[in-house]
Design an enzyme around this catalytic site. Structure first.
Site, mmCIF file in Angstrom:
data_model
loop_
_atom_site.group_PDB
_atom_site.id
_atom_site.type_symbol
_atom_site.label_atom_id
_atom_site.label_comp_id
_atom_site.label_asym_id
_atom_site.label_seq_id
_atom_site.Cartn_x
_atom_site.Cartn_y
_atom_site.Cartn_z
ATOM 1 N N CYS A 44 -21.322 8.005 -12.499
ATOM 2 C CA CYS A 44 -20.116 7.004 -12.742
ATOM 3 C C CYS A 44 -18.782 7.704 -13.048
ATOM 4 O O CYS A 44 -18.824 8.693 -13.485
ATOM 5 C CB CYS A 44 -20.483 6.121 -13.955
ATOM 6 S SG CYS A 44 -22.014 5.227 -13.841
ATOM 7 N N ARG A 99 -18.442 12.242 -6.950
ATOM 8 C CA ARG A 99 -19.662 12.437 -8.017
ATOM 9 C C ARG A 99 -20.586 11.415 -7.633
ATOM 10 O O ARG A 99 -21.622 11.665 -8.282
ATOM 11 C CB ARG A 99 -18.909 11.849 -9.582
ATOM 12 C CG ARG A 99 -17.654 12.737 -9.869
ATOM 13 C CD ARG A 99 -16.956 12.148 -11.151
ATOM 14 N NE ARG A 99 -17.778 12.033 -12.372
ATOM 15 C CZ ARG A 99 -17.755 12.733 -13.193
ATOM 16 N NH1 ARG A 99 -17.156 13.845 -13.093
ATOM 17 N NH2 ARG A 99 -18.654 12.553 -14.136
ATOM 18 N N TRP A 126 -22.566 4.256 -10.911
ATOM 19 C CA TRP A 126 -24.067 4.781 -10.197
ATOM 20 C C TRP A 126 -25.234 4.030 -10.862
ATOM 21 O O TRP A 126 -25.416 4.398 -12.179
ATOM 22 C CB TRP A 126 -23.940 6.291 -10.473
ATOM 23 C CG TRP A 126 -25.089 6.939 -9.771
ATOM 24 C CD1 TRP A 126 -24.991 7.448 -8.342
ATOM 25 C CD2 TRP A 126 -26.204 7.420 -10.287
ATOM 26 N NE1 TRP A 126 -26.285 8.315 -8.041
ATOM 27 C CE2 TRP A 126 -26.725 8.238 -9.121
ATOM 28 C CE3 TRP A 126 -26.777 7.751 -11.751
ATOM 29 C CZ2 TRP A 126 -27.856 8.942 -9.713
ATOM 30 C CZ3 TRP A 126 -28.037 8.265 -11.622
ATOM 31 C CH2 TRP A 126 -28.533 8.959 -10.961
ATOM 32 N N ASN A 178 -19.435 4.553 -18.957
ATOM 33 C CA ASN A 178 -20.290 5.774 -18.269
ATOM 34 C C ASN A 178 -21.326 6.074 -19.484
ATOM 35 O O ASN A 178 -20.796 6.109 -20.440
ATOM 36 C CB ASN A 178 -19.602 6.979 -17.984
ATOM 37 C CG ASN A 178 -18.592 7.208 -16.930
ATOM 38 O OD1 ASN A 178 -18.737 5.899 -16.160
ATOM 39 N ND2 ASN A 178 -17.962 7.944 -16.655
ATOM 40 N N GLY A 179 -22.304 6.211 -18.975
ATOM 41 C CA GLY A 179 -23.573 6.457 -20.110
ATOM 42 C C GLY A 179 -24.462 5.421 -20.003
ATOM 43 O O GLY A 179 -24.575 4.470 -19.364
ATOM 44 N N GLU A 239 -33.582 28.806 -4.671
ATOM 45 C CA GLU A 239 -32.187 28.095 -4.658
ATOM 46 C C GLU A 239 -32.006 27.731 -3.122
ATOM 47 O O GLU A 239 -31.441 26.629 -2.832
ATOM 48 C CB GLU A 239 -31.031 28.886 -5.127
ATOM 49 C CG GLU A 239 -29.424 28.600 -4.716
ATOM 50 C CD GLU A 239 -29.077 27.227 -5.256
ATOM 51 O OE1 GLU A 239 -29.996 26.775 -5.825
ATOM 52 O OE2 GLU A 239 -28.090 26.865 -4.812
ATOM 53 N N LYS A 276 -31.053 23.807 -1.853
ATOM 54 C CA LYS A 276 -29.824 23.496 -1.154
ATOM 55 C C LYS A 276 -30.173 22.815 0.101
ATOM 56 O O LYS A 276 -29.673 21.720 0.516
ATOM 57 C CB LYS A 276 -29.210 24.635 -0.781
ATOM 58 C CG LYS A 276 -27.478 24.552 -0.777
ATOM 59 C CD LYS A 276 -27.193 24.884 -1.924
ATOM 60 C CE LYS A 276 -27.329 23.880 -3.209
ATOM 61 N NZ LYS A 276 -26.959 24.310 -4.563
ATOM 62 N N GLU A 312 -31.659 18.973 -0.796
ATOM 63 C CA GLU A 312 -30.753 18.179 -1.553
ATOM 64 C C GLU A 312 -29.606 17.575 -0.418
ATOM 65 O O GLU A 312 -29.176 16.585 -0.445
ATOM 66 C CB GLU A 312 -29.905 18.534 -2.777
ATOM 67 C CG GLU A 312 -28.935 19.692 -2.464
ATOM 68 C CD GLU A 312 -28.248 19.925 -4.127
ATOM 69 O OE1 GLU A 312 -28.060 19.072 -4.803
ATOM 70 O OE2 GLU A 312 -28.171 21.216 -4.160
ATOM 71 N N HIS A 325 -52.518 32.787 -2.388
ATOM 72 C CA HIS A 325 -53.435 32.163 -3.615
ATOM 73 C C HIS A 325 -53.382 30.638 -3.477
ATOM 74 O O HIS A 325 -53.683 29.833 -4.213
ATOM 75 C CB HIS A 325 -52.931 32.278 -4.681
ATOM 76 C CG HIS A 325 -52.944 33.921 -5.275
ATOM 77 N ND1 HIS A 325 -54.322 34.599 -5.259
ATOM 78 C CD2 HIS A 325 -51.999 34.905 -5.313
ATOM 79 C CE1 HIS A 325 -53.957 35.864 -5.532
ATOM 80 N NE2 HIS A 325 -52.472 35.989 -5.486
ATOM 81 N N LYS A 367 -22.628 14.194 -8.820
ATOM 82 C CA LYS A 367 -22.094 15.908 -8.944
ATOM 83 C C LYS A 367 -22.332 16.437 -10.344
ATOM 84 O O LYS A 367 -22.733 17.221 -10.766
ATOM 85 C CB LYS A 367 -20.525 16.036 -8.695
ATOM 86 C CG LYS A 367 -19.938 17.461 -8.935
ATOM 87 C CD LYS A 367 -20.628 18.379 -8.150
ATOM 88 C CE LYS A 367 -20.201 19.623 -8.385
ATOM 89 N NZ LYS A 367 -21.145 20.679 -7.764
#
Ligand code: AGP
Length: 608
Positions: A2, A27, A74, A100-101, A483, A487, A490, A506, A603
Site C-alpha cells: 500500500c 510498490r 494491496w 497502510n498496515g 538468488e 530472481k 519472482e 542426495h 517492493k
C-alpha cells in the site's frame, strides 16, 4: 504494498495526489483512491479497483480541494474492489482515512462500533479507523486529539493520514510500523509513505518515528507522541537524483537498475577503500577496533534477496576475518525466541529499510541487549534509525520490485566490512591489498558482463519455455544459485529450485531430465573439478546445462556457457550473479511478464 500520499496548500490537491500515487505504483497495488476537502465543505471521494490511470479517468473536472489524501491498496482484509479501496469514511462522511498496515483487533472494534450505530460499507480493517476517529471527534475536540484517542484503542501496525471535512486546514498523520514521511514545501506540505512520491516537489523531509503523530498544515507541521508530548524534528535532505525515479530510456526500471550497477558499486565503494593500510574505512559502524575484536560471532538478518546477500556476506566475513558468521531470514528469527549473545554482532540487511519482519527482528535483538548494525540503502529509513550504526549502500533508489543493484551493493558493503574485520584480525596486508584491488576492478568487470546482454537475451528466450529450472552452486556459488532462482521465479513465474551442487546426488538428481534445465555456477576455483563432475552427472541423465563460468567447460558437459571475468575467489560470487539477473530479466520479457510489477509482490513488505 500500500502507498499513502497527502497534500495541503494553496493549490488543488488532486494533481499531486494522482502523480504521487503513480510514483508509488512500483510498490504493487490492486486499487486506488483519493479524497479531497474543499473550502465549500464536505469530502469528495473517488476510488476504484484497478490502476491509478483508471482512477484518474474517473475523476471529474470539478473534483477539487486544497487538502487531500490518496492511497494505493494491496489487499489484506477483503478482496480488491471499489468498496474496499481507501479512503474510508465514517457514516456522516466527515472523516476520511487512508491506512497502510494491519489493525489486528479490527473485528473486536467493529462489533463495538456497530453496537454504537456505525454501518460498515467495506470488509477492511481500515474502515474501523474512520468510525473510531469520528466517534472521538465530538464537539470541541481537536482532530489530533480524536486521532490520538482512537489510536489508543488500536492494536496493530499503521501509517495513516486523516482528513476532516470540518477542519480542512489540517491533515493528521501517524506512524506505527509503517512509514510516513512529511515533505516541506513553500507554504505547502506533502505527505507520503515513500519519498519517491514527493521528491519532485521537495527535498526537505521528516521521517516520523514509530509512535509519533503529526498535524500537518500548509504553513508547517507539529509532531507529538501518542501521549501528547511535543517532539522536535529537524528536516533532512533527500540527496538521490530525481532522474533515478524515471526509466531514463530503458524499457523497464529493472533493466535500468541492472545497467546502473557499475555506478552504484562505485558509490558503495567511494571513499571507503584505504590503500595505505590495505583495509576499508567505514565511518558509520560506531565500533572501534578494540570493540570489534571482542566480537566472536556475526548473525546477519534479512528477508528474500537481502537474506541471500547476507549469506554471501557471511561467507566473506568467515573467509576474510575468520569470524563465524551466519545469515538467517529475519522473518524466522523474530518468531523463534532467539538467543542473543553479548559477543555476537547482529547485522540487519534491507534495501528499503522498511521491511517489517526485518525491523521486528532488529527490535527483538535490541530488546534483549544485542548490538545491531544495519546494511541499508534508504537513508533515514526505520531500520537505519533503529540500528546502532551501519553502512549505507548509496546504490540510489531501487524502483523495480526485483532487487538487483541493491543486492550487489549489499554484497560489496559486506566485502568492505569483512576486509575491515579481517585487517583488525589476521588478514595479511598482502591479502588486504588483493581484496582492495579486486574491489576497485569490480565496476569495469560488471560492465564486461553487461555487454553480453544481447547474447544472454538469446539464451533466455531459449530456456524460458521450460517448466522449471534448477540452479546449482558449491559453497560460494550456492547463495548465487539461490538468488538466481529467486530472481527468475519472482519476475518470470518459471519455477526455479536452488540446490548446493554437492546435494544433487542426495535427492534432486531424480528431477533431472531434458525438460528441467540446470543453470550451474562453475567458477575456476578449488572446487572446479567437483563442479565438473556434477555437470557430468547431469549430462548423463540427458539434462541441459547452462554454465556460468570463468572458462568454457568441455562441450560434453555444458550446452551453453556465459563467461564472466575473474575476480579474487572470495568476490567471484558478485560477478557470477550479474548474468543471472539478465537471464531472469530477458526470460520475463520473452514470456511477456510485467517485469517491474510482478504479480502478487510488492517492493517493500511493510506488513507481517
Ligand atoms: C527481491 O528481489 C525481492 N523483491 C525481495 O525478496 C526483497 O529483497 C525482500 O522483500 C527484502 O526487501 P528489503 O531489502 O527492502 O528489506
Amino acid at each position: 504494498m500500500c502507498g499513502i500520499v497527502a497534500y495541503i496548500g494553496p493549490k488543488d490537491a488532486t494533481p499531486f495526489l494522482l502523480e504521487g500515487l503513480a510514483r508509488l505504483e512500483y510498490r504493487g497495488y490492486d486499487s486506488a483512491g483519493v479524497a479531497v476537502a474543499g473550502r465549500t465543505g464536505g469530502i469528495k471521494v473517488r476510488k476504484v479497483k484497478g490502476r491509478v490511470a483508471d482512477l484518474a479517468a474517473d475523476i471529474p473536472a470539478r473534483f477539487k480541494g486544497a487538502t487531500g489524501i490518496g492511497h494505493t491498496r494491496w489487499a489484506t482484509h477483503g478482496v480488491p474492489s471499489d468498496a474496499n479501496a481507501h479512503p474510508h469514511l465514517d457514516n456522516a462522511e466527515r472523516i476520511a482515512v487512508v491506512h497502510n498496515g494491519i489493525v489486528e483487533n479490527a473485528d473486536e472494534l467493529r462489533v463495538r462500533l456497530a453496537a454504537d450505530g456505525a454501518v460498515f460499507r467495506s470488509e477492511t480493517d481500515t474502515e474501523v479507523l474512520a468510525h473510531l476517529v469520528a466517534a472521538h471527534a465530538t464537539e470541541g475536540v481537536e482532530l489530533e486529539e480524536a486521532v490520538r484517542a482512537a489510536l489508543a484503542k488500536v492494536v496493530g501496525t499503521y501509517g495513516i493520514a486523516v482528513l476532516d471535512a470540518e477542519r480542512p486546514d489540517r491533515i493528521v498523520v501517524a506512524r506505527n510500523g509503517s512509514p510516513i514521511v512529511l515533505g516541506i514545501g513553500e507554504k505547502e506540505m506533502f505527505v507520503a509513505s515513500d519519498v519517491s512520491a514527493l521528491v519532485r516537489y521537495t527535498r526537505q523531509v521528516v521521517h516520523l518515528e514509530d509512535g509519533e503523530l503529526a498535524t500537518v498544515r500548509a504553513d508547517g507541521f507539529r509532531t507529538f507522541t501518542e501521549d501528547a508530548r511535543t517532539t522536535h524534528r529537524q528536516p533532512s535532505t533527500v540527496d538521490w537524483e530525481i532522474d533515478s525515479y524515471d526509466t531514463g530510456g530503458y524499457e523497464h526500471f529493472l533493466l535500468k537498475e541492472i545497467h546502473e550497477q557499475p555506478g552504484s558499486v562505485e558509490r558503495t565503494l567511494s571513499g571507503r577503500l584505504d590503500e595505505r593500510f590495505a583495509t576499508a574505512h567505514l565511518g558509520g559502524l560506531n565500533l572501534d577496533a578494540r570493540e570489534l575484536r571482542e566480537i566472536r560471532r556475526v548473525k546477519i538478518l534479512g528477508c528474500g534477496s537481502a537474506y541471500y546477500a547476507g549469506e554471501m556476506g557471511a561467507q566473506l566475513i568467515e573467509e576474510l576475518a575468520r569470524i563465524p558468521a551466519h545469515s538467517e531470514p529475519a522473518s524466522e528469527f523474530r518468531y523463534r525466541n532467539p538467543v542473543i549473545e553479548a559477543d555476537t554482532l547482529y547485522i540487519a540487511v534491507s534495501q528499503s529499510g522498511e521491511t517489517y519482519d526485518t525491523l521486528a527482528a532488529v527490535q527483538e535483538a535490541k530488546r534483549k541487549g544485542g548490538r545491531v548494525l544495519g546494511v541499508v540503502n534508504t537513508v533515514g529509513s526505520a531500520i537505519a534509525r533503529e540500528c546502532d550504526g551501519g553502512i549505507y549502500l548509496h546504490a540510489g533508489p531501487e524502483i523495480s520490485v526485483a532487487s538487483t543493484k541493491a543486492f550487489t551493493s549489499t554484497v560489496v558493503a559486506f566485502a568492505l566490512l569483512a576486509l575491515h574485520f579481517g585487517r583488525i584480525h589476521d588478514l595479511s596486508p598482502a591479502d588486504g591489498r588483493r581484496i582492495v584491488s579486486a574491489l576497485k576492478a569490480l565496476p569495469g568487470q560488471i560492465r564486461e558482463v553487461l555487454a553480453q546482454s544481447d547474447e544472454i537475451a538469446r539464451l533466455a528466450a531459449e530456456y524460458a519455455d521450460s517448466t522449471g529450472m534448477m540452479f546449482i552452486g558449491r559453497v560460494r556459488g550456492y547463495p548465487v544459485a539461490r538468488e538466481g532462482a529467486q530472481k527468475l521465479k519472482e519476475i518470470s513465474y518459471v519455477h526455479a529450485e536452488a540446490y548446493p551442487a554437492s546435494e544433487l546426488k542426495h535427492g534432486p538428481l531424480a528431477l533431472i531430465s531434458p525438460e528441467l534445465p540446470t543453470v550451474a555456477l562453475v567458477p575456476d576455483d578449488e572446487l572446479l573439478d567437483k563442479n565438473l563432475t556434477t555437470l557430468g552427472e547431469i549430462k548423463a541423465r540427458s539434462g541441459r546445462v547452462l554454465a556460468v563460468a570463468h572458462r568454457r567447460p568441455e562441450a560434453r558437459l555444458a550446452d551453453h556457457c556465459i563467461l564472466v571475468p575473474r575476480s579474487e575467489p572470495e568476490l567471484d560470487p558478485l560477478l557470477l550473479n550479474i548474468p543471472l539477473q539478465l537471464l531472469a530479466y530477458h526470460a520475463a520479457v520473452a514470456l511477456k511478464r510485467d517485469v517491474d510489477k510482478p504479480r502478487n509482490l510488492a517492493k517493500s513488505v511493510t506488513v507481517e
